[in-house]
Design a protein around this motif. Structure first.
Motif, PDB file in Angstrom:
ATOM      1  N   VAL A 167      -5.613 -15.777 -21.395  1.00 35.95           N
ATOM      2  CA  VAL A 167      -5.400 -14.539 -20.644  1.00 35.95           C
ATOM      3  C   VAL A 167      -5.169 -13.420 -21.652  1.00 35.95           C
ATOM      4  O   VAL A 167      -4.254 -13.486 -22.474  1.00 35.95           O
TER       5      VAL A 167
ATOM      6  N   LEU B  18       7.785  -7.895 -16.914  1.00 36.33           N
ATOM      7  CA  LEU B  18       8.175  -9.304 -16.831  1.00 36.33           C
ATOM      8  C   LEU B  18       9.566  -9.448 -17.432  1.00 36.33           C
ATOM      9  O   LEU B  18       9.774  -9.146 -18.619  1.00 36.33           O
TER      10      LEU B  18
ATOM     11  N   PHE C  36       3.473  -6.043 -19.543  1.00 33.35           N
ATOM     12  CA  PHE C  36       2.174  -6.583 -19.943  1.00 33.35           C
ATOM     13  C   PHE C  36       1.117  -6.212 -18.911  1.00 33.35           C
ATOM     14  O   PHE C  36       1.290  -6.460 -17.708  1.00 33.35           O
TER      15      PHE C  36
ATOM     16  N   TYR D  66      -2.593 -15.026 -24.387  1.00 30.05           N
ATOM     17  CA  TYR D  66      -1.804 -16.259 -24.350  1.00 30.05           C
ATOM     18  C   TYR D  66      -2.600 -17.318 -23.609  1.00 30.05           C
ATOM     19  O   TYR D  66      -3.513 -17.020 -22.829  1.00 30.05           O
TER      20      TYR D  66
ATOM     21  N   LEU E  96       4.370 -14.503 -25.279  1.00 31.62           N
ATOM     22  CA  LEU E  96       4.074 -13.165 -25.796  1.00 31.62           C
ATOM     23  C   LEU E  96       5.351 -12.460 -26.266  1.00 31.62           C
ATOM     24  O   LEU E  96       5.342 -11.712 -27.242  1.00 31.62           O
TER      25      LEU E  96
ATOM     26  N   SER F  12      -2.950 -20.061 -20.835  1.00 31.04           N
ATOM     27  CA  SER F  12      -2.404 -20.507 -19.552  1.00 31.04           C
ATOM     28  C   SER F  12      -3.141 -21.772 -19.135  1.00 31.04           C
ATOM     29  O   SER F  12      -4.176 -22.116 -19.722  1.00 31.04           O
TER      30      SER F  12
ATOM     31  N   GLU G  21      -2.439  -7.104 -17.754  1.00 32.28           N
ATOM     32  CA  GLU G  21      -3.506  -8.095 -17.882  1.00 32.28           C
ATOM     33  C   GLU G  21      -4.860  -7.404 -17.818  1.00 32.28           C
ATOM     34  O   GLU G  21      -5.042  -6.414 -17.107  1.00 32.28           O
TER      35      GLU G  21
ATOM     36  N   VAL H  55       3.217 -17.228 -20.336  1.00 36.97           N
ATOM     37  CA  VAL H  55       3.224 -15.789 -20.591  1.00 36.97           C
ATOM     38  C   VAL H  55       4.429 -15.374 -21.436  1.00 36.97           C
ATOM     39  O   VAL H  55       4.371 -14.384 -22.174  1.00 36.97           O
ATOM     40  N   SER H  56       5.522 -16.130 -21.369  1.00 41.17           N
ATOM     41  CA  SER H  56       6.716 -15.785 -22.145  1.00 41.17           C
ATOM     42  C   SER H  56       6.486 -15.910 -23.644  1.00 41.17           C
ATOM     43  O   SER H  56       7.228 -15.322 -24.438  1.00 41.17           O
TER      44      SER H  56
END
Length: 708
Positions: free
Chosen positions: A125, A78, A67, A118, A105, A120, A69, A102-103
């Motif tokens: 983000v 990740l 990923f 996603y 995604l 946070s 950002e 983030v997971s």
């Protein structure tokens, strides 16, 4: 990138991760054995971390998401696992916890537009997905590497489906397992729903709804760790056997301290009295083995006692008790002093109206006693004879203020119907029943449908028996009444529930619901969310299509099961010489157990008596099996013989239904037969001796064409 190159790359990464984990385990050091409390606490934390790392070493992760950002120049790989693992120096994460924002995604992204976002704690983000990779690690060894998305590669996620099918094709043992590596997008949305909701899940057989609910508990503990505690969460399941079956999931997810009970056991714990419950074997036989017609089910006492109207009727009686609690006559501690009934009523009215009535009664009586002591004065109160007479009058007056337990009030209201049949629950209850019998009177016997009202009464009269729950999971909720859900609501300060089930498996129609709105309307609209899972991951295409035909035309407002495309052998329907044909059953089971992929096999009979005969025949032929009964439910895997009505919630590699005759499964038994068929993952066979139940009649192609 070639498959070999991907495999080599991930093997190197896995070895690096395991080495780092082993170094961290070694750095924890030996156990502390001293008596210092602070050091003991710190040691417990270290040992918990050591256990988590040891588990992670065997299977550190199951997925990879590259990923980038927004604002960053390069994507960050990740690696996602059951628990987060950091580098020894703490500078970065080796493994991201599957519950981390983030997971999401990894579960939500299925190809297409790589630009994603996603939520946070700091806000949304945004970024771009460059790679989504499924990894299968077993006992520290890399076994499979499957890319479901790669930048510039093929789109569509077919490789991800292949990975899912591989996982679904594995054999089942006697425990439910976690699904963190194969959580689907629609399941992940449920798991991550905000805490302060009553989340209703309508899920077809095999849709993973139970596992989703358990993963939701793990997510809530991670996401709201400052607001929820495991010891204030509860799972309510239909039976001890089912609780045993799901017992492995939460420890696998690292949250094994959550209470797990049946509604009956929870209710008895709340009531806190020595009660006898009707024999569960008799109760089940009554409804499922021919003692009750479809008409009598609709008129069953459980329907009335499970309604909100019944609780309202009880509330009226409780309000009447409060209004008439204080007797009309005054209290006179001696012949010269008097406390008027009006004053006592005023004191009672001054108590907090939300407080339990029996607690208010106790406080008012204590207030009367203090008044009496003050009025008599120190001189007279020190006179033993005066004090004795005054206390006697106080006790006599106290006896005129009704004193109730939940059961005594229930019986006094005329709601208790005791047929004299029942079994004691627990040592205390058995002792109480024995004493009652020795005195020549039978102990009162209560039915399951009495319990919600008894809990409600106990709460109003005596208050809660435990702190409020942070979250409650209710499995097989289609078998719950509105009254049951209402009393559970009363044990929460803020609504936070996961309520799941399948209306198509509502075999307890004499007590449960036929529409989720019956339960949803208990909550304000903004406090509920509703999800429908119609994709079945359990059974093969052939089994699901066969089971769907059983319920065809029944309606109910829910979608039929939609199978994942996993084809297997056709469902078999075969005629036998007699019912049940134990020789044929034994031959089929013997043949199945020779197939390595069929690790768990079930023979699901229509009645307990038929199952007992089948179990005896298998034993006589040297085939080792387990017999499940209403009183003794212990699912051990292998070969299981059980009445079909006890199988709900379980799953087996192969299922044999030995008595699929028209006499055994009438049209009103469609949901029961559907439950039995949908227990099977890979193989399903039905036997009949005379004429097959019309529920499994094969469709007529010409009729279907004409209908179209």
């Amino acid at each position: 990138m070639s498959e070999d190159k991907r495999f080599r790359e991930e093997t190197v990464k896995l070895e690096h991760t395991k080495t780092s984990i082993r170094e961290q385990i070694a750095g924890i050091g030996p156990r502390y054995t001293g008596n210092d409390y602070t050091e003991q606490t710190l040691d417990a934390i270290r040992q918990e971390r050591k256990l988590r790392l040891t588990t992670s070493e065997k299977e550190p992760y199951f997925g990879r998401l590259d990923f980038r950002e927004e604002g960053k120049s390069e994507p960050l790989p990740l690696y996602i696992g059951k628990s987060g693992v950091g580098e020894e120096n703490g500078h970065r994460l080796l493994v991201v916890d599957w519950r981390a924002p983030v997971s999401s995604l990894f579960y939500a992204f299925s190809g297409g537009n790589p630009e994603v976002a996603y939520d946070s704690p700091e806000g949304a983000v945004s970024g771009t997905v460059h790679l989504k990779r499924n990894l299968l690690v077993r006992e520290g060894e890399l076994q499979r590497v499957v890319d479901s998305y790669a930048e510039g590669g093929e789109q569509g996620g077919s490789a991800g489906d292949e990975f899912l099918l591989h996982k679904l094709g594995e054999s089942k043992d006697n425990k439910l397992r976690d699904i963190v590596s194969t959580i689907q997008q629609e399941q992940d949305a449920i798991i991550r729903t905000e805490k302060n909701k009553a989340v209703f899940i309508q899920g077809v057989a095999g849709s993973g709804k139970t596992t989703v609910a358990l993963h939701r508990l793990a997510y809530l503990l991670y996401r709201y760790q400052d607001r929820v505690r495991a010891d204030r969460m509860m799972i309510l399941a239909p039976s001890q056997m089912f609780l045993n079956y799901i017992s492995g999931v939460l420890p696998e997810l690292g949250v094994g301290d959550i209470g797990q009970q049946t509604f009956e056991d929870w209710a008895l714990e709340q009531i806190g009295e020595d009660l006898r419950l009707r024999d569960p074997a008799e109760e089940l036989a009554r409804w499922f083995e021919g003692d009750a017609s479809a008409g009598s089910r609709a008129d069953a006492p459980a329907k009335r006692k499970g309604s909100l109207a019944f609780l309202a009727e009880i509330d009226e009686a409780i309000e009447e008790l409060a209004r008439t609690m204080v007797p009309e006559e005054p209290f006179t501690p001696d012949d010269r002093r008097m406390l008027t009934a009006e004053q006592v009523r005023a004191w009672f009215a001054e108590e907090n109206p939300l407080d339990p009535i029996m607690k208010k009664r106790e406080r008012v009586l204590n207030r009367i006693k203090r008044w009496m002591e003050i009025e008599l004065g120190k001189a007279k109160w020190s006179d033993a004879e005066v004090r004795k007479k005054a206390n006697a009058r106080w006790k006599a007056y106290a006896g005129k203020l009704p004193l109730h337990t939940a059961s005594s009030f229930y019986k006094a209201g005329g709601w208790h119907t005791d047929d004299g049949r029942g079994e004691a629950r627990g040592a205390k209850q058995a002792g109480a029943a024995s004493k009652a019998k020795s005195k020549g009177k039978a102990a009162a016997v209560f039915a399951r449908e009495d319990l919600a009202a008894l809990v409600h009464i106990h709460l109003k009269l005596l208050g809660p028996a435990a702190p409020a729950y942070d979250h409650i999971v209710i499995d097989e909720a289609q078998d719950y009444s509105p009254a049951q859900l209402q009393v559970l609501r009363q044990h929460q300060r803020i609504t936070s529930m996961t309520v799941l089930g399948d209306l198509q498996q509502g075999i307890h129609d004499y007590a449960g619901i036929t529409d989720w709105e019956e339960l949803r309307r208990l909550f304000p609209g903004e406090e509920t969310s509703y999800y429908e899972l119609d994709r079945s991951y359990r059974s093969t295409l052939e089994i699901i299509e066969f089971a769907n035909r059983i319920l065809k035309g029944m309606g109910g407002g829910v979608k039929p099961a939609r199978p994942v495309f996993r084809s297997g052998q056709p469902v078999e329907v075969e005629r036998t010489a007699q019912a049940p044909d134990t020789a044929a059953i034994a031959a089929i089971v013997e043949g199945w157990r020779q197939e390595p992929e069929l690790q768990s096999i079930a023979v699901l009979g229509r009645t307990a008596a038929a199952c007992a005969r089948i179990y005896s025949e298998l034993t006589a032929r040297g085939i080792r099996s387990s017999l499940l009964e209403a009183k003794h439910q212990n699912y051990e895997g292998g070969i299981t013989v059980a009445p079909v009505y006890l199988s709900k919630g379980l799953e087996f590699d192969a299922v044999l239904i030995p008595d699929a005759d028209a006499a055994d499964y009438k049209p009103e038994d469609a949901k029961l037969l559907y439950v039995g068929c949908t227990r099977a993952l890979h193989r399903l066979k039905l036997l009949y001796a005379h004429s097959p139940t019309p529920l499994i009649a094969q469709p007529d192609p010409e009729s279907e064409e004409a209908a179209r």
